[in-house]
Design a protein around this motif. Structure first.
Motif, PDB file in Angstrom:
ATOM      1  N   ARG A 121       0.825  -1.210   0.000  1.00  0.00           N
ATOM      2  CA  ARG A 121       0.000   0.000   0.000  1.00  0.00           C
ATOM      3  C   ARG A 121       0.859   1.259   0.000  1.00  0.00           C
ATOM      4  O   ARG A 121       0.522   2.261  -0.646  1.00  0.00           O
ATOM      5  CB  ARG A 121      -0.922   0.007   1.205  1.00  0.00           C
ATOM      6  N   ALA A 122       1.971   1.229   0.773  1.00  0.00           N
ATOM      7  CA  ALA A 122       2.862   2.386   0.802  1.00  0.00           C
ATOM      8  C   ALA A 122       3.450   2.646  -0.578  1.00  0.00           C
ATOM      9  O   ALA A 122       3.490   3.795  -1.050  1.00  0.00           O
ATOM     10  CB  ALA A 122       3.975   2.154   1.833  1.00  0.00           C
ATOM     11  N   LYS A 123       3.882   1.547  -1.251  1.00  0.00           N
ATOM     12  CA  LYS A 123       4.411   1.713  -2.605  1.00  0.00           C
ATOM     13  C   LYS A 123       3.326   2.217  -3.553  1.00  0.00           C
ATOM     14  O   LYS A 123       3.577   3.100  -4.389  1.00  0.00           O
ATOM     15  CB  LYS A 123       4.979   0.380  -3.096  1.00  0.00           C
ATOM     16  N   ALA A 124       2.127   1.623  -3.409  1.00  0.00           N
ATOM     17  CA  ALA A 124       1.029   2.062  -4.273  1.00  0.00           C
ATOM     18  C   ALA A 124       0.678   3.530  -4.000  1.00  0.00           C
ATOM     19  O   ALA A 124       0.416   4.303  -4.934  1.00  0.00           O
ATOM     20  CB  ALA A 124      -0.198   1.181  -4.039  1.00  0.00           C
ATOM     21  N   GLU A 125       0.675   3.919  -2.703  1.00  0.00           N
ATOM     22  CA  GLU A 125       0.382   5.311  -2.358  1.00  0.00           C
ATOM     23  C   GLU A 125       1.453   6.249  -2.900  1.00  0.00           C
ATOM     24  O   GLU A 125       1.148   7.344  -3.408  1.00  0.00           O
ATOM     25  CB  GLU A 125       0.279   5.446  -0.834  1.00  0.00           C
ATOM     26  N   GLU A 126       2.701   5.813  -2.802  1.00  0.00           N
ATOM     27  CA  GLU A 126       3.792   6.624  -3.345  1.00  0.00           C
ATOM     28  C   GLU A 126       3.668   6.764  -4.856  1.00  0.00           C
ATOM     29  O   GLU A 126       3.830   7.867  -5.400  1.00  0.00           O
ATOM     30  CB  GLU A 126       5.132   5.985  -2.967  1.00  0.00           C
ATOM     31  N   ALA A 127       3.343   5.636  -5.505  1.00  0.00           N
ATOM     32  CA  ALA A 127       3.144   5.689  -6.958  1.00  0.00           C
ATOM     33  C   ALA A 127       1.953   6.569  -7.317  1.00  0.00           C
ATOM     34  O   ALA A 127       1.992   7.356  -8.276  1.00  0.00           O
ATOM     35  CB  ALA A 127       2.939   4.275  -7.504  1.00  0.00           C
ATOM     36  N   ARG A 128       0.870   6.452  -6.517  1.00  0.00           N
ATOM     37  CA  ARG A 128      -0.311   7.278  -6.778  1.00  0.00           C
ATOM     38  C   ARG A 128      -0.007   8.759  -6.580  1.00  0.00           C
ATOM     39  O   ARG A 128      -0.434   9.611  -7.356  1.00  0.00           O
ATOM     40  CB  ARG A 128      -1.440   6.850  -5.854  1.00  0.00           C
ATOM     41  N   ARG A 129       0.763   9.054  -5.504  1.00  0.00           N
ATOM     42  CA  ARG A 129       1.123  10.438  -5.241  1.00  0.00           C
ATOM     43  C   ARG A 129       1.993  11.001  -6.367  1.00  0.00           C
ATOM     44  O   ARG A 129       1.785  12.138  -6.825  1.00  0.00           O
ATOM     45  CB  ARG A 129       1.845  10.532  -3.902  1.00  0.00           C
ATOM     46  N   ALA A 130       2.966  10.171  -6.824  1.00  0.00           N
ATOM     47  CA  ALA A 130       3.813  10.617  -7.925  1.00  0.00           C
ATOM     48  C   ALA A 130       2.987  10.830  -9.198  1.00  0.00           C
ATOM     49  O   ALA A 130       3.159  11.824  -9.917  1.00  0.00           O
ATOM     50  CB  ALA A 130       4.921   9.581  -8.179  1.00  0.00           C
ATOM     51  N   ALA A 132      -0.217  11.512  -9.261  1.00  0.00           N
ATOM     52  CA  ALA A 132      -1.059  12.693  -9.039  1.00  0.00           C
ATOM     53  C   ALA A 132      -0.264  13.972  -9.247  1.00  0.00           C
ATOM     54  O   ALA A 132      -0.760  14.947  -9.842  1.00  0.00           O
ATOM     55  CB  ALA A 132      -1.649  12.653  -7.633  1.00  0.00           C
ATOM     56  N   GLU A 133       0.986  13.998  -8.757  1.00  0.00           N
ATOM     57  CA  GLU A 133       1.821  15.183  -8.946  1.00  0.00           C
ATOM     58  C   GLU A 133       2.094  15.413 -10.422  1.00  0.00           C
ATOM     59  O   GLU A 133       2.034  16.555 -10.911  1.00  0.00           O
ATOM     60  CB  GLU A 133       3.128  15.019  -8.172  1.00  0.00           C
ATOM     61  N   ALA A 134       2.397  14.298 -11.148  1.00  0.00           N
ATOM     62  CA  ALA A 134       2.635  14.428 -12.588  1.00  0.00           C
ATOM     63  C   ALA A 134       1.382  14.922 -13.303  1.00  0.00           C
ATOM     64  O   ALA A 134       1.451  15.798 -14.188  1.00  0.00           O
ATOM     65  CB  ALA A 134       3.085  13.084 -13.157  1.00  0.00           C
ATOM     66  N   GLU A 135       0.227  14.363 -12.921  1.00  0.00           N
ATOM     67  CA  GLU A 135      -1.025  14.802 -13.537  1.00  0.00           C
ATOM     68  C   GLU A 135      -1.311  16.268 -13.197  1.00  0.00           C
ATOM     69  O   GLU A 135      -1.801  17.027 -14.041  1.00  0.00           O
ATOM     70  CB  GLU A 135      -2.173  13.920 -13.064  1.00  0.00           C
ATOM     71  N   ALA A 136      -1.011  16.667 -11.932  1.00  0.00           N
ATOM     72  CA  ALA A 136      -1.229  18.058 -11.544  1.00  0.00           C
ATOM     73  C   ALA A 136      -0.345  18.989 -12.375  1.00  0.00           C
ATOM     74  O   ALA A 136      -0.793  20.049 -12.852  1.00  0.00           O
ATOM     75  CB  ALA A 136      -0.949  18.237 -10.052  1.00  0.00           C
ATOM     76  N   LYS A 137       0.929  18.610 -12.535  1.00  0.00           N
ATOM     77  CA  LYS A 137       1.825  19.430 -13.364  1.00  0.00           C
ATOM     78  C   LYS A 137       1.321  19.495 -14.803  1.00  0.00           C
ATOM     79  O   LYS A 137       1.362  20.553 -15.442  1.00  0.00           O
ATOM     80  CB  LYS A 137       3.237  18.855 -13.309  1.00  0.00           C
ATOM     81  N   GLU A 138       0.872  18.336 -15.302  1.00  0.00           N
ATOM     82  CA  GLU A 138       0.351  18.305 -16.671  1.00  0.00           C
ATOM     83  C   GLU A 138      -0.891  19.180 -16.796  1.00  0.00           C
ATOM     84  O   GLU A 138      -1.062  19.911 -17.778  1.00  0.00           O
ATOM     85  CB  GLU A 138       0.029  16.863 -17.064  1.00  0.00           C
TER      86      GLU A 138
END
Length: 271
Positions: A121-130, A132-138
């Protein structure tokens, strides 16, 4: 102190053969048990009591033996129960130990799985956060591009609107100037038409002729004035296309002076 029973015991010497109560010599029945004082019956009663005592002793012995057997059986059953309880306790302890070991193993497996799940879950959350950040920048980049494009389109649209407004104002001014020129030309045309074809004078002469007859009697000075003006307008109306109307107006307005002149001539002749 001497009681009544004591006195009776001293006097009487006979006792009941069955219950031992003190009787008088002449008593045939006992006052206590009510039995007849018969030695044969007493002997038979004694034998029966002896037999009853023997049976009672045998019964007591049998009961004692039965009680001993019961105690032996209960002891054996108690020992068997103790052995069974011991076996059950040992089995329960073994099962409890096995259950505890199984629970400990299950807990260890659950902790391991929970840790693995937490890591996943931590890895998935980290991947999701990354992501989300990429999508936010996009999104920010796309929004910036859209904003720049919208500003450029708005600027172009504003310039186009301003040009369209300026063109519309120019056309409106030209149209207003054209309408003013057309109105001026129309007024000049009507003026020229009235000048070349003064039909309004013909109609005015007719109206003044009618007004002259209406105001002749109550307002004679006004009638004379309208008559003169009507004659002038009728003369000008002869140049228009409404010559008939002008002639009628001249007749109406000219008949008044003729009538006045005829009246004056008649008055002069009659004098």
């Amino acid at each position: 102190m001497w009681s009544k029973n004591r006195v009776k015991e001293d006097i009487m010497s006979k006792i009941c053969l069955f219950c031992g109560a003190i009787l008088e010599d002449e008593d045939m029945f006992c006052d206590e048990c009510g039995k007849k004082q018969d030695e044969a019956a007493a002997k038979e009663e004694a034998e029966r009591q002896a037999e009853a005592e023997r049976k009672a002793q045998e019964e007591v012995a049998a009961r004692a033996k039965e009680e001993q057997a019961r105690k032996a059986r209960e002891d054996a059953e108690a020992k068997e129960r103790a052995r069974v309880e011991m076996e059950l306790r040992i089995k329960a302890e073994a099962e409890a130990k096995a259950r505890v070991e199984a629970e400990q193993k299950a807990k260890a497996d659950a902790d391991k799985k929970a840790k693995e799940e937490a890591d996943r879950r931590a890895k998935a959350e980290e991947a999701r956060r990354a992501k989300a950040e990429a999508e936010a920048k996009e999104r920010e980049r796309a929004e910036a591009e859209l904003r720049i494009r919208a500003e450029a389109e708005a600027k172009v649209r504003l310039e186009a609107e301003q040009q369209a407004k300026a063109e519309a104002d120019r056309k409106a001014q030209e149209e207003a100037a054209a309408q003013a020129e057309a109105k001026r030309l129309e007024q000049e045309r009507r003026k020229e038409e009235r000048k070349n074809n003064p039909t309004h004078f013909a109609w005015a002469a007719l109206a003044l002729g009618i007004a002259t007859y209406v105001t002749l009697i109550p307002f004679a000075p006004i009638a004379i004035l309208t008559c003169i003006i009507g004659i002038v307008f009728g003369a000008k109306g002869l140049k228009s296309t409404k010559k008939v109307v002008s002639i009628i107006g001249l007749v109406l307005n000219g008949s008044i002076p003729a009538m006045i002149l005829g009246t004056l001539v008649w008055m002069a002749i009659t004098r």
